[in-house]
Write a protein that holds these residues in place. Structure first.
Motif, PDB file in Angstrom:
ATOM      1  N   VAL A 154       0.841  -1.198   0.000  1.00 42.87           N
ATOM      2  CA  VAL A 154       0.000   0.000   0.000  1.00 42.87           C
ATOM      3  C   VAL A 154       0.878   1.251   0.000  1.00 42.87           C
ATOM      4  N   LEU A 155       0.384   2.281  -0.659  1.00 48.47           N
ATOM      5  CA  LEU A 155       1.024   3.602  -0.628  1.00 48.47           C
ATOM      6  C   LEU A 155       0.093   4.533   0.137  1.00 48.47           C
ATOM      7  N   VAL A 156       0.531   4.993   1.316  1.00 42.66           N
ATOM      8  CA  VAL A 156      -0.303   5.832   2.177  1.00 42.66           C
ATOM      9  C   VAL A 156       0.495   7.029   2.671  1.00 42.66           C
TER      10      VAL A 156
ATOM     11  N   VAL B 253       0.493  -6.498   5.072  1.00 46.89           N
ATOM     12  CA  VAL B 253       0.803  -5.740   3.861  1.00 46.89           C
ATOM     13  C   VAL B 253       2.176  -5.089   3.975  1.00 46.89           C
ATOM     14  N   GLU B 254       2.775  -4.802   2.822  1.00 49.53           N
ATOM     15  CA  GLU B 254       3.963  -3.967   2.787  1.00 49.53           C
ATOM     16  C   GLU B 254       3.501  -2.513   2.741  1.00 49.53           C
ATOM     17  N   ILE B 255       4.177  -1.645   3.459  1.00 44.89           N
ATOM     18  CA  ILE B 255       3.736  -0.253   3.565  1.00 44.89           C
ATOM     19  C   ILE B 255       4.822   0.690   3.059  1.00 44.89           C
ATOM     20  N   THR B 256       4.429   1.580   2.145  1.00 47.58           N
ATOM     21  CA  THR B 256       5.299   2.676   1.718  1.00 47.58           C
ATOM     22  C   THR B 256       4.590   3.983   2.032  1.00 47.58           C
TER      23      THR B 256
ATOM     24  N   SER C 219       8.431   5.563  -6.821  1.00 54.28           N
ATOM     25  CA  SER C 219       9.369   4.583  -7.369  1.00 54.28           C
ATOM     26  C   SER C 219       9.543   3.406  -6.421  1.00 54.28           C
ATOM     27  N   LYS C 220       9.658   3.704  -5.147  1.00 53.92           N
ATOM     28  CA  LYS C 220       9.818   2.651  -4.136  1.00 53.92           C
ATOM     29  C   LYS C 220       8.564   1.791  -4.042  1.00 53.92           C
ATOM     30  N   ALA C 221       7.403   2.439  -4.075  1.00 52.19           N
ATOM     31  CA  ALA C 221       6.145   1.715  -3.928  1.00 52.19           C
ATOM     32  C   ALA C 221       5.880   0.795  -5.110  1.00 52.19           C
ATOM     33  N   LEU C 222       6.313   1.181  -6.311  1.00 52.94           N
ATOM     34  CA  LEU C 222       5.992   0.432  -7.523  1.00 52.94           C
ATOM     35  C   LEU C 222       7.038  -0.609  -7.898  1.00 52.94           C
ATOM     36  N   ALA C 223       8.139  -0.662  -7.198  1.00 52.42           N
ATOM     37  CA  ALA C 223       9.204  -1.610  -7.522  1.00 52.42           C
ATOM     38  C   ALA C 223       8.696  -3.050  -7.406  1.00 52.42           C
TER      39      ALA C 223
END
Length: 483
Positions: free
Chosen positions: A37-39, A53-56, A67-71
């Motif tokens: 997730v990107l929050v 979940v992985e969190i960015t 960029s980090k979230a979409l890798a």
């Protein structure tokens, strides 16, 4: 199930919003996906998903965070908009969509999934036009990334803005003088069907960009009100008249429903134009999904409310500070304070904490609830949220929840509850409940903006003397079991 599908990585943006919260839970119900997730603020995520979940942290205006979230992501959901911003939300939406599409392409994302609104450019409102433009931007590079563009009209589910408006109007008004736009046609869709389409989009076998309009039967807003009344066992009468302007209609909505003026105006403007399906791609591409009828969606939403199962609400998140908590969870900079201390006596800290967490909504604010309601009406008429926004659940609060015209910005179990004011005030205000072993310290913090902020604070001090003193005492008395 092959290994590729088992470890497919999915990114959800807007994961603390109305759709996003529910979609994350839906995706986590299967072992097929790894969810990231990107929050903007990880503290707003529900505790149940934090370790799943992985969190960015970041947003679509932060290219490094993007960029980090979409890798390593295979499919990315775009579930965000900027309408809550105080600046030009249309331009922000354009920049956000371009940033996201470009970052997806650079990261090698296979598929982008977007949820927008039904409508055609020629008759679309300003808000719907922005949603259409967002979809066009996201889908502008079909040779580099595939875009599935879902489009929905009125979404019906517990906590959705449309359902909250309909439910409040039907419950509160036995007869209504309504504007002409109640005859406008739309195709509502239940929230569970929306989630089924969105989740199904990950594994959909299809080539090229696709625009997929989703919805159930065609109804007018008048039909929707009457059917909702029937589900609730009520008889309601609607009398459309040509004299109610969009502005008057907006004020009508803010007086009887939880939505603030800005959102009410956007909804009214949107309801003046038909929002019906322009294609039958949903039936062709998702033949196993049969949208439930509107009356059933209303019934399911009411059942969720009655059983305290509301996962998300329309006011959970937006682009504006009114629905974000970043940088608002520390009142240390406040210069004016009203402090009330009450000895716990026979009450225990956990019971006082529970008492504080039960404030607002239908239970109100103890002895001076009428004054709180009056302040809420003034706030509504000033363009704020007002008091009738209520709360998500009667017995539970989480960081990011709305609580009447407050926002929960910090919770420390049995120790602290901090609320940030979303009412219209010349400054910033907080209400803090600090629960110590032997006493409750209740503090109203205020950071005034200029001379008007100070004048406001001192003008309401006499009311504070009664309201805040009573509030602190009643919280402890309730924890003692005396009320």
């Amino acid at each position: 199930m092959n290994e590729t599908k088992r470890y497919q990585k999915v990114l959800v943006t807007g994961a603390t919003g109305y759709i996003g919260r529910r979609l994350v839970e839906r995706l986590l119900d299967t072992t097929q996906f790894q969810v990231r997730v990107l929050v903007r603020n990880r503290n707003k995520l529900q505790a149940a998903v934090l370790d799943k979940v992985e969190i960015t942290e970041g947003d679509t205006f932060n290219l490094d965070a993007l960029s980090k979230a979409l890798a390593g992501i295979d499919t990315a959901y775009y579930l965000i908009h900027s309408m809550g911003s105080d600046t030009d939300y249309q331009e922000l939406d354009r920049i956000s969509a371009e940033n996201f599409r470009n970052a997806c392409i650079q990261a090698g994302v296979r598929r982008l999934i977007y949820l927008g609104g039904l409508g055609v450019k020629e008759s679309a409102s300003k808000h719907l036009l922005s949603r259409i433009e967002t979809g066009e931007i996201l889908a502008a590079e079909p040779d580099k990334i595939q875009t599935l563009w879902f489009r929905a009209g009125v979404i019906i589910g517990s906590g959705s803005a449309s359902f909250e408006i309909i439910r409040n109007l039907v419950q509160k008004l036995p007869a209504m003088i309504t504007p002409k736009w109640v005859k406008t046609k739309t195709q509502p869709v239940g929230i569970e069907d929306v989630l089924a389409y969105l989740a199904g989009g990950v594994d959909l076998t299809v080539e090229g960009n696709q625009m997929i309009d989703i919805g159930a039967e065609t109804l007018s807003f008048k039909d929707m009100m009457r059917q909702a009344a029937e589900v609730m066992g009520l008889k309601r009468y609607l009398f459309p008249v040509p004299v109610l302007s969009p502005k008057l209609s907006s004020y009508w909505l803010i007086l009887f429903t939880p939505v603030p003026l800005r959102l009410a105006a956007a909804l009214v403007e949107g309801l003046r134009s038909e929002t019906v399906l322009q294609n039958d791609n949903a039936r062709k591409l998702f033949p196993t999904i049969q949208p439930i009828p509107y009356h059933q969606a209303v019934r399911e939403a009411i059942e969720e409310l009655e059983h305290n199962q509301v996962i998300s609400r329309w006011c959970d998140s937006s682009a504006g500070i009114a629905c974000d908590i970043k940088d608002f969870d520390n009142p240390a900079g406040a210069v004016l304070r009203d402090v009330r201390e009450v000895v716990l006596g026979t009450a225990t800290p956990d019971r006082v904490f529970a008492s504080a967490c039960s404030l607002g909504g239908e239970k109100g604010w103890y002895r001076y609830t009428l004054l709180w309601k009056l302040r809420g009406i003034i706030d509504k008429l000033s363009g704020g949220y007002g008091l009738n926004r209520g709360r998500r659940l009667a017995g539970e609060l989480r960081v990011g929840d709305a609580l009447d015209f407050w926002k929960v910005v910090d919770i420390r179990k049995d120790k602290r509850l901090l609320l940030f004011a979303q009412m219209k005030v010349p400054g910033k205000a907080w209400l803090e409940f600090d629960i110590q072993p032997d006493r409750l310290v209740q503090t109203a913090h205020f950071l005034p903006r200029g001379i008007w902020g100070r004048l406001y604070w001192y003008s309401v001090l006499p009311l504070h003397h009664f309201v805040f003193s009573d509030l602190a005492k009643k919280l402890v008395e309730r924890a003692q079991g005396n009320i």
